[in-house]
Design a protein around this motif. Structure first.
Motif, PDB file in Angstrom:
ATOM      1  N   PRO A  43       0.790  -1.362  -0.074  1.00 25.53           N
ATOM      2  CA  PRO A  43       0.081  -0.035   0.013  1.00 25.53           C
ATOM      3  C   PRO A  43       0.706   1.187   0.012  1.00 25.53           C
ATOM      4  O   PRO A  43       2.131   1.340   0.739  1.00 25.53           O
ATOM      5  N   VAL A  44       0.323   2.267  -0.598  1.00 20.32           N
ATOM      6  CA  VAL A  44       1.037   3.531  -0.641  1.00 20.32           C
ATOM      7  C   VAL A  44       0.227   4.940  -0.454  1.00 20.32           C
ATOM      8  O   VAL A  44      -0.827   4.837  -0.695  1.00 20.32           O
ATOM      9  N   ALA A  94      -1.793  -2.380  -5.995  1.00 20.16           N
ATOM     10  CA  ALA A  94      -1.487  -1.715  -4.825  1.00 20.16           C
ATOM     11  C   ALA A  94      -2.671  -0.797  -4.231  1.00 20.16           C
ATOM     12  O   ALA A  94      -3.533  -0.327  -5.040  1.00 20.16           O
ATOM     13  N   LYS A  95      -3.102  -0.957  -2.720  1.00 20.24           N
ATOM     14  CA  LYS A  95      -4.029   0.009  -2.275  1.00 20.24           C
ATOM     15  C   LYS A  95      -3.234   1.626  -2.259  1.00 20.24           C
ATOM     16  O   LYS A  95      -2.157   1.680  -1.952  1.00 20.24           O
ATOM     17  N   LEU A  96      -4.261   2.664  -2.481  1.00 18.23           N
ATOM     18  CA  LEU A  96      -3.467   3.692  -2.407  1.00 18.23           C
ATOM     19  C   LEU A  96      -4.280   4.676  -1.458  1.00 18.23           C
ATOM     20  O   LEU A  96      -5.877   4.364  -1.492  1.00 18.23           O
ATOM     21  N   ALA A  97      -3.951   5.576  -0.956  1.00 19.71           N
ATOM     22  CA  ALA A  97      -4.585   6.243   0.219  1.00 19.71           C
ATOM     23  C   ALA A  97      -3.977   7.680  -0.011  1.00 19.71           C
ATOM     24  O   ALA A  97      -2.986   8.174  -0.202  1.00 19.71           O
ATOM     25  N   ILE A  98      -4.974   8.889   0.448  1.00 19.73           N
ATOM     26  CA  ILE A  98      -4.455  10.274   0.643  1.00 19.73           C
ATOM     27  C   ILE A  98      -4.858  10.186   2.254  1.00 19.73           C
ATOM     28  O   ILE A  98      -5.848  10.093   2.893  1.00 19.73           O
ATOM     29  N   VAL A  99      -3.513  10.675   2.875  1.00 17.47           N
ATOM     30  CA  VAL A  99      -3.489  10.679   4.508  1.00 17.47           C
ATOM     31  C   VAL A  99      -3.185  12.254   4.575  1.00 17.47           C
ATOM     32  O   VAL A  99      -1.862  12.420   4.496  1.00 17.47           O
ATOM     33  N   SER A 100      -3.889  13.051   4.958  1.00 17.83           N
ATOM     34  CA  SER A 100      -3.484  14.617   4.841  1.00 17.83           C
ATOM     35  C   SER A 100      -4.082  15.267   6.328  1.00 17.83           C
ATOM     36  O   SER A 100      -5.035  14.840   6.948  1.00 17.83           O
ATOM     37  N   SER A 101      -3.448  16.281   6.795  1.00 21.36           N
ATOM     38  CA  SER A 101      -3.836  17.108   7.826  1.00 21.36           C
ATOM     39  C   SER A 101      -4.775  18.206   7.355  1.00 21.36           C
ATOM     40  O   SER A 101      -5.345  18.885   8.249  1.00 21.36           O
ATOM     41  N   ARG A 108     -11.310  18.440  -8.613  1.00 18.37           N
ATOM     42  CA  ARG A 108     -10.805  19.447  -9.752  1.00 18.37           C
ATOM     43  C   ARG A 108      -9.907  18.588 -10.468  1.00 18.37           C
ATOM     44  O   ARG A 108     -10.016  18.854 -11.806  1.00 18.37           O
ATOM     45  N   PHE A 109      -9.154  17.785 -10.020  1.00 17.75           N
ATOM     46  CA  PHE A 109      -8.049  17.149 -10.986  1.00 17.75           C
ATOM     47  C   PHE A 109      -8.770  15.553 -11.386  1.00 17.75           C
ATOM     48  O   PHE A 109      -7.785  14.993 -11.840  1.00 17.75           O
ATOM     49  N   SER A 110     -10.124  15.275 -11.042  1.00 15.49           N
ATOM     50  CA  SER A 110     -10.388  14.047 -11.279  1.00 15.49           C
ATOM     51  C   SER A 110      -9.408  12.856 -10.951  1.00 15.49           C
ATOM     52  O   SER A 110      -9.117  11.917 -11.624  1.00 15.49           O
ATOM     53  N   LEU A 111      -9.142  12.917  -9.676  1.00 14.52           N
ATOM     54  CA  LEU A 111      -8.080  11.830  -8.980  1.00 14.52           C
ATOM     55  C   LEU A 111      -9.016  10.801  -8.410  1.00 14.52           C
ATOM     56  O   LEU A 111     -10.012  10.945  -7.865  1.00 14.52           O
ATOM     57  N   GLY A 112      -8.377   9.731  -8.327  1.00 18.17           N
ATOM     58  CA  GLY A 112      -8.834   8.490  -7.905  1.00 18.17           C
ATOM     59  C   GLY A 112      -9.171   7.350  -8.931  1.00 18.17           C
ATOM     60  O   GLY A 112      -8.716   7.496 -10.182  1.00 18.17           O
ATOM     61  N   PRO A 113      -9.887   6.288  -8.400  1.00 16.21           N
ATOM     62  CA  PRO A 113     -10.331   5.981  -6.868  1.00 16.21           C
ATOM     63  C   PRO A 113      -9.373   5.666  -6.104  1.00 16.21           C
ATOM     64  O   PRO A 113      -8.169   5.232  -6.393  1.00 16.21           O
ATOM     65  N   PHE A 114      -9.351   6.066  -4.875  1.00 13.97           N
ATOM     66  CA  PHE A 114      -8.577   5.827  -3.710  1.00 13.97           C
ATOM     67  C   PHE A 114      -9.094   4.657  -2.748  1.00 13.97           C
ATOM     68  O   PHE A 114     -10.397   5.003  -2.701  1.00 13.97           O
TER      69      PHE A 114
END
Length: 215
Positions: free
Chosen positions: A6-7, A104-111, A123-129
């Motif tokens: 995973p990333v 790979a499993k992908l995640a966004i981990v943000s403050s 806005r940037f059509s990201l994903g899927p996560f």
């Protein structure tokens, strides 16, 4: 398909070039207008949740506005930064496409608050996560404490030690390292002098990041 770990990606400074705009706002507007006396070094607060930034400043410096006013300033600025100014980091779409193809499993981990993340993703059509996690989604201190990465790993049924984390800030690298993840310190222009020494490896720019994650 390979056995790709995973990333977990931080957002600011990793997915989009927002640190450029946040640093300008903090140095030129926020700190001069809201602090008496000394100002913090940017690396002291970069990567932290903005609510916790106020708490940190209140403990270590001299804020001249309330926490509510401070949060409003950040929210007003975020609307412009994420809605109009930021650009996607070079190669991010292609990198995540390849990682997904490898299983790979992908995640966004943000403050950042969830609304800021959602603006960027839309806005940037990201994903899927497999996971989008904000520090405000957990009932625990944010970066540099390890809880957010421990929680993220749990949400995707992984051990933190089996995850790769990409972070650009000292606070973010510290958080991921404390959680026990393999940490890739991501260096670009705005964090050229940032202490990323707790990372397992430091890469310079998108091409080195791609090579590190895919090798």
């Amino acid at each position: 398909m390979t056995d790709q770990p995973p990333v977990l990606f931080d957002m600011d400074g990793v997915i989009v070039d927002s640190e450029t705009y946040w640093h300008a706002f903090e140095e030129e507007t926020l700190f001069p207008e809201t602090l008496a006396g000394d100002h913090p070094d940017l690396d002291e607060v970069t990567g932290m949740n903005y609510r916790e930034i106020y708490d940190y400043l209140e403990t270590n410096y001299e804020p001249t506005i309330t926490k509510t006013e401070f949060i409003e300033l950040y929210n007003e600025t975020a609307t412009k930064i994420y809605g109009e100014q930021v650009a996607l980091m070079d190669g991010f779409d292609a990198l995540t496409d390849t990682l997904r193809d490898r299983g790979a499993k992908l995640a966004i981990v943000s403050s950042a608050p969830k609304s800021w993340i959602e603006t960027t993703v839309d806005r940037f059509s990201l994903g899927p996560f497999d996971l989008v996690l904000s520090a405000e989604d957990i009932d625990a201190p944010g970066k540099p404490e390890p809880h957010i990465y421990e929680h993220a790993a749990s949400e995707i049924d992984a051990d933190p030690a089996d995850c790769i984390v990409v972070e650009d800030s000292e606070n973010g690298v510290t958080s991921a390292s404390r959680a026990g993840a393999y940490v890739v310190g991501y260096r670009t222009g705005p964090n050229a002098e940032t202490d990323l020494s707790l990372a397992d490896v430091v890469v310079n720019g998108p091409e080195e990041l791609r090579a590190e994650l895919l090798d």
